[in-house]
Design a protein around this motif. Structure first.
Motif, PDB file in Angstrom:
ATOM      1  N   ALA A  75      17.102 -40.547  27.906  1.00 36.28           N
ATOM      2  CA  ALA A  75      16.655 -41.294  26.729  1.00 36.28           C
ATOM      3  C   ALA A  75      17.822 -41.584  25.800  1.00 36.28           C
ATOM      4  O   ALA A  75      17.943 -42.693  25.264  1.00 36.28           O
ATOM      5  N   VAL A  76      18.685 -40.596  25.596  1.00 39.73           N
ATOM      6  CA  VAL A  76      19.819 -40.778  24.697  1.00 39.73           C
ATOM      7  C   VAL A  76      20.815 -41.786  25.266  1.00 39.73           C
ATOM      8  O   VAL A  76      21.434 -42.559  24.522  1.00 39.73           O
ATOM      9  N   LEU A  77      20.948 -41.814  26.573  1.00 42.56           N
ATOM     10  CA  LEU A  77      21.880 -42.749  27.215  1.00 42.56           C
ATOM     11  C   LEU A  77      21.291 -44.142  27.414  1.00 42.56           C
ATOM     12  O   LEU A  77      22.035 -45.088  27.690  1.00 42.56           O
ATOM     13  N   SER A  78      19.978 -44.277  27.275  1.00 40.70           N
ATOM     14  CA  SER A  78      19.313 -45.546  27.600  1.00 40.70           C
ATOM     15  C   SER A  78      19.849 -46.767  26.853  1.00 40.70           C
ATOM     16  O   SER A  78      19.841 -47.879  27.420  1.00 40.70           O
ATOM     17  N   PRO A  79      20.314 -46.669  25.601  1.00 46.06           N
ATOM     18  CA  PRO A  79      20.859 -47.871  24.949  1.00 46.06           C
ATOM     19  C   PRO A  79      22.037 -48.494  25.687  1.00 46.06           C
ATOM     20  O   PRO A  79      22.356 -49.667  25.466  1.00 46.06           O
ATOM     21  N   GLY A  80      22.647 -47.719  26.577  1.00 43.52           N
ATOM     22  CA  GLY A  80      23.710 -48.296  27.395  1.00 43.52           C
ATOM     23  C   GLY A  80      23.228 -49.396  28.317  1.00 43.52           C
ATOM     24  O   GLY A  80      24.033 -50.173  28.851  1.00 43.52           O
ATOM     25  N   LEU A  81      21.894 -49.492  28.498  1.00 42.86           N
ATOM     26  CA  LEU A  81      21.329 -50.576  29.302  1.00 42.86           C
ATOM     27  C   LEU A  81      21.458 -51.920  28.607  1.00 42.86           C
ATOM     28  O   LEU A  81      21.295 -52.968  29.247  1.00 42.86           O
ATOM     29  N   LEU A  82      21.710 -51.892  27.302  1.00 47.10           N
ATOM     30  CA  LEU A  82      21.868 -53.132  26.530  1.00 47.10           C
ATOM     31  C   LEU A  82      23.261 -53.146  25.907  1.00 47.10           C
ATOM     32  O   LEU A  82      23.430 -53.016  24.696  1.00 47.10           O
ATOM     33  N   PRO A  83      24.298 -53.310  26.730  1.00 49.45           N
ATOM     34  CA  PRO A  83      25.681 -53.206  26.239  1.00 49.45           C
ATOM     35  C   PRO A  83      26.074 -54.297  25.246  1.00 49.45           C
ATOM     36  O   PRO A  83      27.074 -54.160  24.541  1.00 49.45           O
ATOM     37  N   PHE A  84      25.287 -55.358  25.170  1.00 51.59           N
ATOM     38  CA  PHE A  84      25.587 -56.452  24.246  1.00 51.59           C
ATOM     39  C   PHE A  84      25.118 -56.147  22.829  1.00 51.59           C
ATOM     40  O   PHE A  84      25.341 -56.943  21.910  1.00 51.59           O
ATOM     41  N   LEU A  85      24.450 -54.980  22.649  1.00 53.66           N
ATOM     42  CA  LEU A  85      23.998 -54.574  21.324  1.00 53.66           C
ATOM     43  C   LEU A  85      24.693 -53.286  20.904  1.00 53.66           C
ATOM     44  O   LEU A  85      25.107 -52.486  21.743  1.00 53.66           O
ATOM     45  N   ASP A  86      24.806 -53.100  19.595  1.00 49.45           N
ATOM     46  CA  ASP A  86      25.272 -51.830  19.068  1.00 49.45           C
ATOM     47  C   ASP A  86      24.298 -50.730  19.504  1.00 49.45           C
ATOM     48  O   ASP A  86      23.102 -50.982  19.713  1.00 49.45           O
ATOM     49  N   TYR A  87      24.794 -49.482  19.641  1.00 50.57           N
ATOM     50  CA  TYR A  87      23.960 -48.390  20.134  1.00 50.57           C
ATOM     51  C   TYR A  87      22.661 -48.273  19.351  1.00 50.57           C
ATOM     52  O   TYR A  87      21.570 -48.207  19.938  1.00 50.57           O
ATOM     53  N   THR A  88      22.758 -48.241  18.035  1.00 52.42           N
ATOM     54  CA  THR A  88      21.571 -48.046  17.201  1.00 52.42           C
ATOM     55  C   THR A  88      20.587 -49.191  17.363  1.00 52.42           C
ATOM     56  O   THR A  88      19.375 -48.980  17.527  1.00 52.42           O
ATOM     57  N   ASP A  89      21.093 -50.426  17.334  1.00 54.97           N
ATOM     58  CA  ASP A  89      20.221 -51.586  17.505  1.00 54.97           C
ATOM     59  C   ASP A  89      19.546 -51.574  18.874  1.00 54.97           C
ATOM     60  O   ASP A  89      18.349 -51.870  18.993  1.00 54.97           O
ATOM     61  N   ALA A  90      20.321 -51.221  19.906  1.00 54.32           N
ATOM     62  CA  ALA A  90      19.770 -51.178  21.256  1.00 54.32           C
ATOM     63  C   ALA A  90      18.666 -50.131  21.366  1.00 54.32           C
ATOM     64  O   ALA A  90      17.641 -50.350  22.033  1.00 54.32           O
ATOM     65  N   PHE A  91      18.848 -49.006  20.684  1.00 56.67           N
ATOM     66  CA  PHE A  91      17.832 -47.954  20.724  1.00 56.67           C
ATOM     67  C   PHE A  91      16.528 -48.455  20.120  1.00 56.67           C
ATOM     68  O   PHE A  91      15.451 -48.260  20.690  1.00 56.67           O
ATOM     69  N   PHE A  92      16.602 -49.110  18.979  1.00 58.04           N
ATOM     70  CA  PHE A  92      15.397 -49.628  18.332  1.00 58.04           C
ATOM     71  C   PHE A  92      14.697 -50.659  19.215  1.00 58.04           C
ATOM     72  O   PHE A  92      13.463 -50.654  19.340  1.00 58.04           O
ATOM     73  N   VAL A  93      15.463 -51.531  19.833  1.00 57.26           N
ATOM     74  CA  VAL A  93      14.886 -52.566  20.700  1.00 57.26           C
ATOM     75  C   VAL A  93      14.192 -51.928  21.897  1.00 57.26           C
ATOM     76  O   VAL A  93      13.072 -52.318  22.280  1.00 57.26           O
ATOM     77  N   LEU A  94      14.825 -50.928  22.498  1.00 58.27           N
ATOM     78  CA  LEU A  94      14.223 -50.260  23.648  1.00 58.27           C
ATOM     79  C   LEU A  94      12.927 -49.534  23.264  1.00 58.27           C
ATOM     80  O   LEU A  94      11.960 -49.532  24.026  1.00 58.27           O
ATOM     81  N   CYS A  95      12.910 -48.942  22.079  1.00 56.93           N
ATOM     82  CA  CYS A  95      11.677 -48.282  21.618  1.00 56.93           C
ATOM     83  C   CYS A  95      10.556 -49.299  21.448  1.00 56.93           C
ATOM     84  O   CYS A  95       9.404 -49.037  21.814  1.00 56.93           O
ATOM     85  N   CYS A  96      10.884 -50.461  20.912  1.00 49.23           N
ATOM     86  CA  CYS A  96       9.880 -51.502  20.734  1.00 49.23           C
ATOM     87  C   CYS A  96       9.355 -51.997  22.078  1.00 49.23           C
ATOM     88  O   CYS A  96       8.148 -52.192  22.262  1.00 49.23           O
ATOM     89  N   LEU A  97      10.256 -52.183  23.041  1.00 49.14           N
ATOM     90  CA  LEU A  97       9.843 -52.618  24.375  1.00 49.14           C
ATOM     91  C   LEU A  97       8.981 -51.560  25.061  1.00 49.14           C
ATOM     92  O   LEU A  97       8.022 -51.885  25.769  1.00 49.14           O
TER      93      LEU A  97
END
Length: 407
Positions: A75-97
């Motif tokens: 879960a902590v590493l999952s924002p790496g799936l969206l490398p085009f976003l900052d870590y924090t932004d990617a985390f929020f987007v993944l939670c929404c999805l």
């Protein structure tokens, strides 16, 4: 409901979800400001720090705030799936999805004879009541695993076991989903999956189980049921302190150890009740598995030394699964959890200063929130017992245990 009516209901559901989640995203991206402490710092500071350590192939060995099973790293590493976003932004987007994925599962499962859209509506309406905390913690991801596991259990018991084991290795509590499973296949697949993944983490990443040692010497967290003792005692001269300890705000001082021990005893009593319930079960149906899971997680939540706001996400997800069945016996406890979610937002983050200082407003919020959770637990337990346990001798229990719908 006719096709046209069902279409209108789905359209309204989608509209409410989009509107409420837009507000949630605006709050975590700080376009809308919510009073109280910044809940997003856990992602931008703590999670981001863990992310950098985990990328090196090791767990945060020297960080006592890392108190999670090894698969939490995913879960902590999952924002790496969206490398085009900052870590924090990617985390929020993944939670929404992930939130959207849960909704889709509930909508699909709520269709057909004997099913109901109430589960999807509960998820849509209750989740945003918790405010930005929902997207600022990884609990929505764990809840998605639990919801998926329960929804596939009847047709795919082995998949249920696999998803349950994975969820337990992310945040322990999904292991309780097995409470209402009376067949061997889910337990066996869960055991094999958990053992295999645990061994893989232990061999591949140092410190996979260091989190087990970080739970010692903890106090009683200020939002827990036991904390009410000290909230009230502060008004009568109790000399303890409220401090940041092991990553949460806790009471430390005289008698805290006693109250913490009492919480563990209550947890043991809850476990004992669940064991007794399993021994006494004489009939099961398709509702037993999700309702037993909901009840078990409720019991372990209210007796915990910590009742963090994000725990309400777990309960909402499990309650929503229960309500996808038209004949669900958990309507009242589910509504109590929804109201408790709103009160939770009022106490964290909005009124957290009142909780920390134990003023009467903060104490009132904690009494109401925890009172609702206690009431939900007792109501759920009573209804589960009445629906599955007969006062007659257990002659029919083995037959009930083999019921395929309880797999």
């Amino acid at each position: 409901m006719d096709t046209k009516g069902a279409g209108r209901s789905l359209a309204w559901l989608a509209a409410v979800w989009v509107a409420s989640r837009a507000v949630l995203l605006l709050t975590v991206f700080k376009v809308i400001t919510v009073a109280g402490p910044d809940v997003t710092s856990d992602v931008s500071v703590i999670y981001r720090g863990w992310y950098e350590v985990l990328r090196q192939g090791t767990f945060p060995l020297d960080d006592v705030t890392w108190q999670y099973p090894p698969a939490a790293a995913l879960a902590v590493l999952s924002p790496g799936l969206l490398p085009f976003l900052d870590y924090t932004d990617a985390f929020f987007v993944l939670c929404c999805l992930t939130d959207l994925a849960v909704l889709a599962l509930l909508v699909r499962h709520g269709r057909g004879p004997g099913r109901s859209p109430r589960g999807a509506w509960l998820w849509t309406a209750a989740v945003p009541l918790l405010g930005p905390t929902v997207y600022a913690r990884y609990d929505v991801m764990v809840t998605a695993l639990a919801v998926a596991a329960l929804l596939v259990a009847a047709r795919h018991p082995r998949v249920f076991g696999v998803l349950t084991a994975l969820g337990a290795l992310v945040k322990v509590w999904p292991a309780l989903l097995l409470t209402g499973s009376f067949r061997r296949r889910p337990w066996a697949s869960a055991a094999v999956t958990a053992s295999g993944l645990a061994a893989l983490f232990a061999v591949s990443m140092p410190g996979a189980f260091a989190f087990l040692t970080f739970q010692r010497d903890r106090g009683t967290e200020v939002e827990s049921l036991g904390a009410l003792v000290f909230h009230l005692a502060r008004h009568f001269g109790w000399e303890g302190q409220v401090l940041l300890n092991y990553g949460s705000i806790e009471f430390l001082g005289p008698w805290v150890g006693v109250v913490s021990t009492a919480a563990l005893v209550l947890t043991g009593a809850a476990f004992g009740w669940l064991v007794l319930w399993r021994l006494r079960v004489v009939r099961t149906d398709e509702l037993t598995l999700p309702e037993a899971a909901f009840t078990a997680v409720l019991l372990f939540t209210v007796t915990s030394r910590v009742i963090s706001p994000q725990y309400l996400v777990w309960l909402t997800g499990l309650a929503a699964v229960c309500l996808t069945h038209r004949a669900s016996r958990m309507t009242a406890p589910a509504l109590m959890v929804a109201v408790a979610s709103l009160v939770t937002l009022l106490e964290f983050p909005i009124g957290f200063i009142h909780v920390v200082t134990s003023d009467w407003y903060g104490v009132t919020l904690m009494v109401v929130r925890n009172g609702l959770l206690v009431a939900a637990s007792l109501t759920a337990g009573r209804r589960l017992w009445r629906a599955t346990v007969s006062p007659a001798p257990l002659a029919s229990a083995p037959a009930a245990a083999e019921s395929p719908v309880s797999s």
